[in-house]
Scaffold this active site. Structure first.
Site, PDB file in Angstrom:
ATOM      1  N   TYR A  53       0.831  -1.204   0.000  1.00 35.61           N
ATOM      2  CA  TYR A  53       0.000   0.000   0.000  1.00 35.61           C
ATOM      3  C   TYR A  53       0.868   1.258   0.000  1.00 35.61           C
ATOM      4  CZ  TYR A  53      -4.103  -2.904   1.036  1.00 35.61           C
ATOM      5  OH  TYR A  53      -5.105  -3.833   0.998  1.00 35.61           O
ATOM      6  N   GLY A 219     -15.938  -0.938  -4.931  1.00 32.69           N
ATOM      7  CA  GLY A 219     -15.247   0.222  -5.477  1.00 32.69           C
ATOM      8  C   GLY A 219     -16.051   1.504  -5.418  1.00 32.69           C
ATOM      9  N   GLY A 220     -17.028   1.573  -4.509  1.00 34.43           N
ATOM     10  CA  GLY A 220     -17.843   2.771  -4.351  1.00 34.43           C
ATOM     11  C   GLY A 220     -19.161   2.711  -5.088  1.00 34.43           C
ATOM     12  N   LEU A 221     -19.384   1.658  -5.895  1.00 36.34           N
ATOM     13  CA  LEU A 221     -20.614   1.581  -6.671  1.00 36.34           C
ATOM     14  C   LEU A 221     -21.847   1.427  -5.781  1.00 36.34           C
ATOM     15  CD1 LEU A 221     -20.782   1.767  -9.754  1.00 36.34           C
ATOM     16  CD2 LEU A 221     -21.151  -0.694  -9.818  1.00 36.34           C
TER      17      LEU A 221
END
Length: 326
Positions: A53, A219-221
């Site tokens: 990360y 993913g935020g959808l």
């Protein structure tokens, strides 16, 4: 906060896991510190990260931020069940071909030592393989894990992105080595990604492996912002995916409005319905996002709501082979 045991281990972790992938990328260090303080104050004791990360030339940056947060003291390190991962290409470590992605006893030892240094700690509660590597034998891996377990540098072993057959193989070989084996599998799972219901979730439940869901908002959808994107948002603004799922997202928005809960919280609460689920990972970019997610563990989705969610987001039809045979 509510807690559950991590798989068949005796370790208790919060039912929400704080994901740190945004730290040092979309979230600066000051805000990252605020998020971790708020999470800990709210009872979230389970923090997840990975050596990769920060990404690319900044790989390791997220672990460094967490390490500096621990260094502030105040019992921070003692209160956190820390999980990190290894597998990715850490090319800045000058390991030649061994810098590339994969698993080996060599990588395990070297990458663990460097993660410990970045995190400013002498142990990691949960050390996870970030991906399966079928070119490396389980004899090699379990022998290497046994060394660092006995040294006290890690407490438990976990996996991520393993198929059902990989979980079975890992546990079979662990038993042969008289080891506990895997206590967790971190897997992509959401209302829009239900394939794990075929093999991974049933295998995990049968083997006593706790599942940690990554990308539970896909993913935020499923965040509630896909149809009404926030200016500057990077993750929910994927026009092609939004259009492909528009009908589902509109129906989901209406359902959540009817039950009086946000889309994000319903999506997270739904993952906890699975009997093998330990915790979904929340990956906040802001303090407000952490605070908004705290209600998730108190949301009880009734049968009618679960049935409607199945209609909007059909799964594979159950576990294999009954999902596609008899």
């Amino acid at each position: 906060m509510k807690f559950s045991q991590l798989g068949r281990s005796g370790l208790k972790v919060s039912k929400l896991c704080l994901g740190t992938m945004n730290f040092g990328v979309d979230t600066d260090e000051k805000e990252s510190f605020r998020i971790m303080d708020a999470a800990l104050d709210a009872g979230i004791n389970f923090f997840d990260t990975a050596n990769i990360y920060g990404w690319g030339k900044n790989a390791g940056k997220t672990e460094e931020i967490i390490g500096r947060w621990f260094a502030q003291g105040g019992g921070r390190r003692e209160k956190v069940v820390l999980a990190t991962k290894f597998y990715g290409d850490m090319s800045d470590e000058n390991d030649g071909p061994n810098s590339e992605g994969g698993l080996s006893a060599y990588k395990l030892r070297r990458h663990l030592e460097k993660s410990l240094k970045r995190l400013q700690t002498d142990h990691i509660e949960l050390y996870q393989m970030h991906h399966v590597d079928r070119n490396v034998s389980w004899e090699e891996l379990w022998e290497a894990f046994s060394v660092v377990l006995h040294q006290g540098k890690i407490g438990y072993v976990g996996s991520s992105n393993f198929a059902g057959r990989d979980l079975v193989k890992a546990q079979y070989e662990a038993k042969a080595s008289r080891m506990l084996g895997l206590v967790s599998e971190q897997h992509k799972y959401s209302l829009l990604c239900r394939l794990p219901e075929l093999e991974v979730l049933p295998a995990a439940e049968e083997l006593g492996i706790g599942v940690i869901a990554w990308s539970p908002l896909d993913g935020g959808l499923l965040s509630g912002h896909a149809l009404k994107p926030i200016e500057g948002s990077k993750r929910a603004n994927n026009p092609e995916r939004v259009e492909r799922h528009r009908e589902q997202l509109v129906a989901f928005e209406a359902l959540c409005r009817d039950i009086g809960e946000s889309e994000a919280n319903v999506a997270l609460a739904w993952t906890l319905v699975q009997p093998s689920m330990t915790a979904p990972i929340i990956g906040p970019r802001t303090l407000e996002q952490v605070e908004g997610a705290l209600r998730v563990v108190d949301i009880a989705l009734d049968e009618a709501t679960l049935k409607r969610l199945d209609e909007i987001f059909p799964g594979p039809g159950g576990s294999a082979p009954k999902a596609y045979a008899w």
